[in-house]
Design a protein around this motif. Structure first.
Motif, mmCIF file in Angstrom:
data_model
loop_
_atom_site.group_PDB
_atom_site.id
_atom_site.type_symbol
_atom_site.label_atom_id
_atom_site.label_comp_id
_atom_site.label_asym_id
_atom_site.label_seq_id
_atom_site.Cartn_x
_atom_site.Cartn_y
_atom_site.Cartn_z
ATOM 1 N N TRP A 57 49.809 -67.777 -5.237
ATOM 2 C CA TRP A 57 49.895 -66.760 -6.509
ATOM 3 C C TRP A 57 48.693 -66.542 -7.392
ATOM 4 O O TRP A 57 48.394 -67.670 -7.482
ATOM 5 N N ALA A 58 48.895 -66.029 -7.647
ATOM 6 C CA ALA A 58 47.185 -65.713 -9.613
ATOM 7 C C ALA A 58 47.959 -66.034 -10.822
ATOM 8 O O ALA A 58 48.744 -66.250 -10.511
ATOM 9 N N LYS A 59 47.437 -66.252 -10.891
ATOM 10 C CA LYS A 59 47.675 -66.670 -12.770
ATOM 11 C C LYS A 59 46.623 -65.566 -13.580
ATOM 12 O O LYS A 59 45.753 -64.775 -12.589
ATOM 13 N N SER A 60 46.755 -65.650 -14.616
ATOM 14 C CA SER A 60 46.354 -64.311 -15.527
ATOM 15 C C SER A 60 46.768 -64.442 -16.883
ATOM 16 O O SER A 60 47.654 -65.397 -17.562
ATOM 17 N N ALA A 61 46.105 -64.391 -17.967
ATOM 18 C CA ALA A 61 46.197 -64.324 -19.261
ATOM 19 C C ALA A 61 45.643 -62.990 -19.865
ATOM 20 O O ALA A 61 44.243 -62.580 -19.362
ATOM 21 N N MET A 62 45.707 -62.105 -20.555
ATOM 22 C CA MET A 62 45.446 -61.662 -21.702
ATOM 23 C C MET A 62 44.029 -62.008 -22.891
ATOM 24 O O MET A 62 44.664 -62.926 -23.255
ATOM 25 N N THR A 63 42.959 -61.815 -22.747
ATOM 26 C CA THR A 63 42.405 -62.341 -23.186
ATOM 27 C C THR A 63 41.391 -60.906 -24.003
ATOM 28 O O THR A 63 40.585 -61.038 -25.471
ATOM 29 N N GLY A 64 41.013 -60.091 -24.213
ATOM 30 C CA GLY A 64 41.759 -58.591 -25.197
ATOM 31 C C GLY A 64 41.888 -57.396 -24.925
ATOM 32 O O GLY A 64 42.981 -56.932 -24.023
ATOM 33 N N LYS A 65 42.334 -56.741 -26.091
ATOM 34 C CA LYS A 65 42.916 -56.036 -26.553
ATOM 35 C C LYS A 65 42.039 -54.977 -27.024
ATOM 36 O O LYS A 65 40.927 -54.518 -27.921
ATOM 37 N N LYS A 66 41.861 -53.603 -26.415
ATOM 38 C CA LYS A 66 41.659 -51.870 -27.902
ATOM 39 C C LYS A 66 42.398 -51.171 -27.519
ATOM 40 O O LYS A 66 43.525 -51.311 -26.762
ATOM 41 N N LEU A 67 42.290 -50.850 -28.917
ATOM 42 C CA LEU A 67 43.509 -49.618 -29.329
ATOM 43 C C LEU A 67 42.782 -48.678 -29.638
ATOM 44 O O LEU A 67 41.702 -48.531 -30.524
#
Length: 152
Positions: A57-67
């Motif tokens: 199963w995959a793991k994930s993390a939010m590492t950046g954002k752009k608005l």
């Protein structure tokens, strides 16, 4: 009564741009006339990996954002905000950076420095008023202030 929804004052979306770039003061912040449509977009960067301990199963993390925002409206010659935005069509680099504020319907406020990309500085049918379309992208992390009485 317990369980009743709270009633908050109604606000309209309000967008202000600094007419003196990143050095704009509160007095330089104006809302361009004749904006008809806006579309905010949040682009999240998600990194994924498949660790051996996750059994496939995959793991994930939010590492950046752009608005960013896309705006559409009419060209309103003589309006300070509309003239300022339209005048950025022929500039680039730091000359298209300015202060930006969005007061939301809830009363919450978002503020940041933005890069303005004018995509349509005029045009349309002969019987139409010229179009003004542009995109703004936050330069770094925006500052968010929740509406009074509403969590954020």
């Amino acid at each position: 009564m317990a369980g009743e929804a709270k009633v908050y004052p109604v606000h309209n979306n309000e967008f202000k741009f600094g007419t003196k770039g990143v050095t704009s003061s509160d007095e330089d912040m104006v809302m361009p006339a004749d904006l008809e449509n806006f579309a905010p977009s949040i682009d999240g960067t998600v990194e994924e990996w498949y660790a051996m301990d996750a059994k496939g199963w995959a793991k994930s993390a939010m590492t950046g954002k752009k608005l960013s925002f896309a705006f559409k409206g009419k060209r309103s010659v003589g309006d300070p905000g509309n003239d300022y935005i339209a005048g950025l069509a022929w500039k680039f680099g730091q000359d298209v950076m300015t202060k930006f504020e969005w007061v939301m319907v809830s009363g919450a406020k978002l503020a940041c420095t933005v890069v303005v990309n004018v995509t349509t500085p005029g045009g349309g049918d002969t019987t139409n008023i010229d179009t003004l379309e542009f995109e703004v992208t936050c330069y770094g992390k925006p500052e968010f202030t929740p509406a009074p009485g509403i969590g954020g």
